[in-house]
Design an enzyme around this catalytic site. Structure first.
Site, PDB file in Angstrom:
ATOM      1  N   ASP A 142      40.046  44.179  43.266  1.00 44.97           N
ATOM      2  CA  ASP A 142      40.171  42.750  42.956  1.00 44.97           C
ATOM      3  C   ASP A 142      39.962  42.531  41.454  1.00 44.97           C
ATOM      4  OD1 ASP A 142      38.376  39.691  43.793  1.00 44.97           O
ATOM      5  OD2 ASP A 142      40.504  40.024  43.412  1.00 44.97           O
ATOM      6  N   ASN A 143      40.467  41.425  40.935  1.00 45.90           N
ATOM      7  CA  ASN A 143      40.174  40.945  39.576  1.00 45.90           C
ATOM      8  C   ASN A 143      40.646  41.837  38.444  1.00 45.90           C
ATOM      9  OD1 ASN A 143      37.199  40.406  41.262  1.00 45.90           O
ATOM     10  ND2 ASN A 143      38.503  38.694  40.636  1.00 45.90           N
TER      11      ASN A 143
ATOM     12  N   ASP B 171      35.200  45.249  44.392  1.00 51.30           N
ATOM     13  CA  ASP B 171      35.030  43.840  44.044  1.00 51.30           C
ATOM     14  C   ASP B 171      33.633  43.590  43.462  1.00 51.30           C
ATOM     15  OD1 ASP B 171      35.204  40.666  45.843  1.00 51.30           O
ATOM     16  OD2 ASP B 171      35.773  41.201  43.792  1.00 51.30           O
TER      17      ASP B 171
ATOM     18  N   GLU C  44      40.883  33.279  42.667  1.00 49.51           N
ATOM     19  CA  GLU C  44      40.579  32.510  43.874  1.00 49.51           C
ATOM     20  C   GLU C  44      40.425  31.013  43.584  1.00 49.51           C
ATOM     21  OE1 GLU C  44      39.089  35.364  43.017  1.00 49.51           O
ATOM     22  OE2 GLU C  44      36.943  35.172  42.843  1.00 49.51           O
TER      23      GLU C  44
ATOM     24  N   LYS D 210      32.810  44.619  37.183  1.00 49.85           N
ATOM     25  CA  LYS D 210      34.143  45.089  36.764  1.00 49.85           C
ATOM     26  C   LYS D 210      34.058  46.348  35.890  1.00 49.85           C
ATOM     27  CE  LYS D 210      34.867  41.679  39.203  1.00 49.85           C
ATOM     28  NZ  LYS D 210      34.891  41.988  40.663  1.00 49.85           N
TER      29      LYS D 210
HETATM   30  O1  77R Z   1      31.813  39.380  38.936  1.00 47.62           O
HETATM   31  C1  77R Z   1      32.476  39.323  39.960  1.00 47.62           C
HETATM   32  N1  77R Z   1      32.160  40.028  41.048  1.00 47.62           N
HETATM   33  C2  77R Z   1      30.949  40.917  41.011  1.00 47.62           C
HETATM   34  C3  77R Z   1      29.667  40.116  41.337  1.00 47.62           C
HETATM   35  C4  77R Z   1      28.399  40.927  41.193  1.00 47.62           C
HETATM   36  C5  77R Z   1      28.458  42.258  41.921  1.00 47.62           C
HETATM   37  C6  77R Z   1      27.076  42.861  42.085  1.00 47.62           C
HETATM   38  N2  77R Z   1      27.224  44.180  42.685  1.00 47.62           N
HETATM   39  C7  77R Z   1      27.527  44.435  43.968  1.00 47.62           C
HETATM   40  C8  77R Z   1      27.561  45.812  44.098  1.00 47.62           C
HETATM   41  N3  77R Z   1      27.279  46.382  42.898  1.00 47.62           N
HETATM   42  C9  77R Z   1      27.061  45.375  42.031  1.00 47.62           C
HETATM   43  C10 77R Z   1      33.637  38.375  40.043  1.00 47.62           C
HETATM   44  C11 77R Z   1      33.761  37.376  39.058  1.00 47.62           C
HETATM   45  C12 77R Z   1      34.815  36.457  39.117  1.00 47.62           C
HETATM   46  C13 77R Z   1      34.949  35.396  38.075  1.00 47.62           C
HETATM   47  C14 77R Z   1      36.205  35.049  37.581  1.00 47.62           C
HETATM   48  C15 77R Z   1      36.335  34.047  36.618  1.00 47.62           C
HETATM   49  C16 77R Z   1      35.199  33.408  36.132  1.00 47.62           C
HETATM   50  F1  77R Z   1      35.302  32.423  35.203  1.00 47.62           F
HETATM   51  C17 77R Z   1      33.932  33.758  36.609  1.00 47.62           C
HETATM   52  C18 77R Z   1      33.801  34.752  37.576  1.00 47.62           C
HETATM   53  C19 77R Z   1      35.761  36.513  40.156  1.00 47.62           C
HETATM   54  C20 77R Z   1      35.633  37.518  41.121  1.00 47.62           C
HETATM   55  O2  77R Z   1      36.547  37.594  42.152  1.00 47.62           O
HETATM   56  C21 77R Z   1      34.598  38.447  41.073  1.00 47.62           C
HETATM   57  O3  77R Z   1      34.559  39.408  42.043  1.00 47.62           O
HETATM   58 MG    MG Z   2      36.420  39.472  43.097  1.00 49.08          MG
END
Ligand code: 77R
Ligand code: MG
Length: 214
Positions: free
Chosen positions: A169-170, A141, A199, A144
């Site tokens: 996820d996603n 998660d 979500e 991506k």
């Molecule tokens: O980017 C996401 N997650 C990563 C966050 C940073 C991770 C940092 N990290 C941690 C460890 N190594 C690196 C994410 C984005 C969205 C989303 C969907 C639609 C929208 F319009 C805007 C956003 C929905 C999710 O469910 C997500 O998980």
């Molecule tokens: Mg997610």
């Protein structure tokens, strides 16, 4: 200066949730994100699918890539058998700081090991850092574009065994096209898509469950 979204989410938990009650922390976050301010937790609809996979696998060793505010770490850890731990990795120190407080508020701090750092750096050190041989369950998660390189790294580091379960996820929104193509076409994985929604919205999204075949 203005608070951050994770800080506002933490404040809602400290104000509304029952300390030591993981379900009330989960419900408080879902209510806040649906009625006050959207945030990128896996959420209640995809969270129910996550719950069912965790219960089915009942993992002895579990890894989460991407902690954010700790919502899915709490969801997973509340279902783990006694004596087992979730290792969760977060790159962003501000997210990690909020997640630690939400995890502590839920009372699950003894079942969750939150590590700050980059997945590409941590994965090769997991066996020595945590004394594990292989992973029973991995929840992806985080960024991506890191899903595919990181499962290739998990394979190379021999952290997957026949039957290890990956849940991502996603895979539709924001989307992980290269990861999907790989797990759906590689002879080393058996993959299944769980259709759901992004979500707290009506936008399509889903989880991809992949079994490593060894
Ligand atoms: O980017 C996401 N997650 C990563 C966050 C940073 C991770 C940092 N990290 C941690 C460890 N190594 C690196 C994410 C984005 C969205 C989303 C969907 C639609 C929208 F319009 C805007 C956003 C929905 C999710 O469910 C997500 O998980
Ligand atoms: Mg997610």
């Amino acid at each position: 200066t203005r608070s951050t979204r994770p800080q506002r989410l933490l404040k809602a938990v400290q104000k509304k949730a029952i300390k030591g009650d993981p379900q009330s922390v989960i419900s408080t976050i879902d209510y806040f994100c649906r009625h006050s301010e959207w945030a990128m937790n896996v959420g209640d609809e995809k969270g129910a699918i996550l719950d069912s996979v965790v219960c089915e696998v009942s993992p002895s060793t579990a890894l989460e890539l991407g902690t954010y505010c700790g919502y899915s770490a709490v969801r997973i850890a509340r279902l783990l058998p006694p004596g087992t731990k979730l290792i969760t990795l977060e790159f962003n120190p501000d997210y990690a700081a909020v997640a630690r407080q939400i995890i502590e508020y839920s009372g699950l701090q003894d079942k969750i090991c939150l590590v700050e750092g980059a997945s590409g750096d941590l994965i090769p050190k997991m066996q020595e850092l945590f004394g594990i041989k292989t992973l029973d369950f991995v929840f992806l998660d985080h960024w991506k574009d890191r899903y595919l390189p990181d499962i290739k790294l998990l394979e190379e580091c021999q952290l997957l065994r026949k039957g290890s379960i990956l849940l991502a996820d996603n895979v539709i929104c924001p989307g992980t096209p290269d990861y999907l193509e790989y797990v759906r076409n590689s002879p080393r994985y058996e993959s299944k898509y769980f259709k759901s929604h992004l979500e707290y919205t009506k936008v399509e999204d889903g989880l991809e469950k992949s079994v490593f075949l060894g």
